[in-house]
Structure formats: C-alpha cells, structure tokens
Design an enzyme around this catalytic site. Structure first.
Site, PDB file in Angstrom:
ATOM      1  N   ASP A  35       5.886  -6.811  -1.195  1.00  0.00           N
ATOM      2  CA  ASP A  35       4.672  -7.558  -1.483  1.00  0.00           C
ATOM      3  C   ASP A  35       3.694  -6.781  -2.355  1.00  0.00           C
ATOM      4  O   ASP A  35       2.494  -7.038  -2.343  1.00  0.00           O
ATOM      5  CB  ASP A  35       3.974  -7.964  -0.177  1.00  0.00           C
ATOM      6  CG  ASP A  35       3.721  -6.777   0.741  1.00  0.00           C
ATOM      7  OD1 ASP A  35       4.083  -5.648   0.375  1.00  0.00           O
ATOM      8  OD2 ASP A  35       3.165  -6.997   1.825  1.00  0.00           O
ATOM      9  N   LYS A  41      -5.155   3.070   8.985  1.00  0.00           N
ATOM     10  CA  LYS A  41      -6.352   2.233   9.096  1.00  0.00           C
ATOM     11  C   LYS A  41      -7.430   2.894   9.940  1.00  0.00           C
ATOM     12  O   LYS A  41      -7.931   2.346  10.916  1.00  0.00           O
ATOM     13  CB  LYS A  41      -5.974   0.860   9.654  1.00  0.00           C
ATOM     14  CG  LYS A  41      -4.988   0.097   8.756  1.00  0.00           C
ATOM     15  CD  LYS A  41      -4.627  -1.253   9.293  1.00  0.00           C
ATOM     16  CE  LYS A  41      -3.626  -1.941   8.358  1.00  0.00           C
ATOM     17  NZ  LYS A  41      -3.224  -3.276   8.840  1.00  0.00           N
ATOM     18  N   ASP A  63      -1.753  -5.229  -3.645  1.00  0.00           N
ATOM     19  CA  ASP A  63      -1.086  -5.828  -2.499  1.00  0.00           C
ATOM     20  C   ASP A  63      -1.301  -7.341  -2.592  1.00  0.00           C
ATOM     21  O   ASP A  63      -2.436  -7.816  -2.551  1.00  0.00           O
ATOM     22  CB  ASP A  63      -1.698  -5.267  -1.220  1.00  0.00           C
ATOM     23  CG  ASP A  63      -1.099  -5.859   0.054  1.00  0.00           C
ATOM     24  OD1 ASP A  63      -0.404  -6.892  -0.032  1.00  0.00           O
ATOM     25  OD2 ASP A  63      -1.336  -5.301   1.131  1.00  0.00           O
TER      26      ASP A  63
END
Length: 357
Positions: A110, A161, A219
């Site tokens: 992706d 993250k 992305d």
C-alpha cells in the site's frame, strides 16, 4: 533476484472501494497500485516476484497471470488466515530461490514510493547486515513506526507509534532481507516484523542497517491519500513506467467520452468507458471504469467507483462513491462522505449549503 510483495490486506480504511477489490488492485492513475510496484521492481533488475495474497486473492492472478506480459515471472501464495507482516513473509519462503545469504526485497502493498530500489539493494550488500530498511522522513512521525539509527546508519531501536518520537525517520515499508532471516521467522502463526522480528534481531545482536532518502513516499491507506497518489502520478510528481498514458493535467483511458466543454484538471483520471457530461468539472478526482458524470456536475478530490452514476449538477468534494451507486440531482456531498456500493441518493437529499431555491 526474488522479491516479495505483501498484498493481503483488506484496506478497511478505503471502504467502500475495497468491498469489491483489495486495496493493491484499486486503480491509481489508471492501473492497479500493484502494477506500479511491479514496474519499479522490474526496472530495478528484479525478475521474479512472489505475491503474498489473502483478501480476494483470485483477482491478482486474473489480472497479472504469469507475469510475462509485464516482463516478470510471478508466483502467488495465499494465506488461509491472517499471519501479519512477518508471518506472510515466512509463508512464501518455500517459493523463494535465493541462497541463504542472498538478498530478498520485501515490498508493502500500500505504499507509493520513488525509492531507488537498486541503491537499497546495494546498501544491503555492502553493509553486511541481515536486514536493510528503507526509511523516509515525515513531518509528524507519531502515527508511524519510528526507527532511530546511529551515526553509521545502524538501526538502534523500533518504536511503534510513540507519542514523543526521537526521530522523524520512519519505517517506509520496503526491506531487503538475507534469505536466512526469512527462514528463521516462526512458521504457521501470526508474526509482526515491526514488533517481533526486528526487535528480536536487535536483541540478539544481529546488524540491521538503514537506507534513508528523501524521495517521494506516500501511504495510500486513506481516500485522501489515494486521490493524492493518483494525481501525483498523472502530473508526473512521481514517475512510473506502468502509466498508461503521458503525464499532464489529466489521464483519459480508452473508450471514455468527454464533452467538449468539460474541464479536466488537477491530475484527474477518467477510467475506461466513463462519460463526462457538458460543462462538468473533474478536478483532482479519480473516476473508475464505466462511471458517468452528468452535465454541470463538479467532482473534486473524490473517487467515483465503477459504473457509478453522478447526475446533472451534483457536487462532490472529498467524497468516495462506491461501485454502482447513483447520486441524483440536487445533492451536494463534501467532507469525507462515503456512499456505499449500489446505494441511491434521491434528488435533493443532502446539502452542505442552503438550498439555492
């Protein structure tokens, strides 16, 4: 040289587009995302690619076949249950031809990237590492996996993250593995390379190197990013030898019918067999094959699915319309609205401004 493309994700953030096709097979600038990725692999000297599939796996082989038409040899391996990034890589190990110390390039399905793949491979082969990662800089790395490195370019940690990242260099989703590392990933269960494989290698003292660059990187996981990536390809901000036409303000595929006074701009794509009516504006939008845009309609920064009908005078701005949906006159859709496949929005149902009457 072998490569692996991880194309098994469902692409839930792109629903309703991914209800009928997996995200890597959605058309970006006229061809599936996977076609752009395969072209970059081929242009870098890779001659064989294993596609790690799962969701709607059959559509990949139906489109690409054995790969000969694309200058590649293709193989397909399908997960019967979700295995994560590491598990998916391990699942294709039996289809790889590389020797234990040979390089295998891994692509996430992706990502649209201008990465110099040959330079990444060279960094791996000269750096003496077990794995080499492509890193890219982003303005806000909090939503990504941050990868700190030392002065020699060796990876020192993997931080997924984190709210206070120490670096703006993130994992860009392309790697080179030495084949022996793939064989050591546990088989038959879900494995995350980001949370298990890479941290485990570091803990064991295995060298992981980084290749950081500032080339184009995106992305494609959200509708806004999907539209942006398509427009950037059409306008030549990122090159792809898979483009089905020249770069410019718009890309019009075969069999499309465009009214003489319609306006196409902003890197718009008009799919095969689509129609655009008189006085309509298609600005930075993606129209899938067979879609229909009525007279005076405005479609901006949006995606219109296959065979969807946008009637006269409708305004779409930042909207996703699923396959076969119908938006009748008098509707004004904005701000991330999503219309699901086959739905009909009757005349005058939705407006974001006062009625003109």
């Amino acid at each position: 040289m072998d490569a692996v493309m991880l194309v098994g994700g469902k692409g839930t953030r792109l629903r309703p587009l991914t209800m009928s096709a997996p995200k890597p097979m959605l058309p970006v600038a006229g061809v599936p995302v996977t076609a752009h990725m395969l072209a970059r692999a081929r242009d870098a000297g890779i001659d064989r690619v294993v596609l790690a599939t799962s969701y709607k796996a059959e559509v990949f082989e139906e489109y690409f076949g054995d790969g000969s038409a694309f200058g590649l040899e293709l193989a397909y391996v399908t997960e019967t249950e979700p295995l994560g990034t590491g598990g998916a890589i391990r699942n294709v190990a039996g289809f790889l031809r590389s020797k234990p110390d040979g390089p295998v390039v891994i692509f996430n399905g992706d990502i649209l990237s201008g990465l110099d793949i040959a330079a990444l491979i060279d960094r791996h082969q000269t750096g003496g590492a077990a794995v080499t990662l492509h890193l890219t800089q982003v303005e806000d790395p909090r939503a990504f996996g941050v990868v700190p490195t030392d002065e020699a370019g060796r990876v020192t940690a993997f931080l997924e993250k984190t709210p206070d990242p120490p670096s703006n260099l993130i994992n860009a989703g392309c790697y080179v593995f030495s084949r022996s590392v793939i064989d050591e990933i546990p088989a038959g269960r879900p494995v995350s390379v980001e949370r298990e494989t890479f941290p485990g290698l570091l803990a064991a003292g295995v060298a992981i190197t980084a290749y950081a660059d500032s080339t184009y990187w995106l992305d494609l996981g959200t509708p806004a990013a999907f539209v942006r990536g398509s427009c950037d390809l059409v306008q030549g901000r990122i090159a792809s030898s898979a483009l089905p036409g020249p770069v410019g303000e718009a890309l019009v595929l075969g069999g499309a019918t465009i009214a003489a006074d319609a306006k196409l701009c902003g890197g718009a794509t008009v799919g095969a067999g689509a129609t655009v009516g008189a006085g309509a504006t298609i600005d930075g939008a993606v129209l899938f094959d067979g879609s229909s845009i009525g007279d005076g309609a405005v479609v901006r920064d949006s995606v219109v699915g296959r065979d969807a009908v946008i009637c006269d005078g409708v305004l779409l701005e930042g909207v996703v319309v699923g396959d076969g949906a119908r938006i009748e006159p008098g509707n004004e859709l904005r701000a991330g609205m999503r219309v699901f496949p086959g739905a009909t929005l009757l005349a005058g149902c939705v407006r974001f401004s006062s009625d003109k009457a």
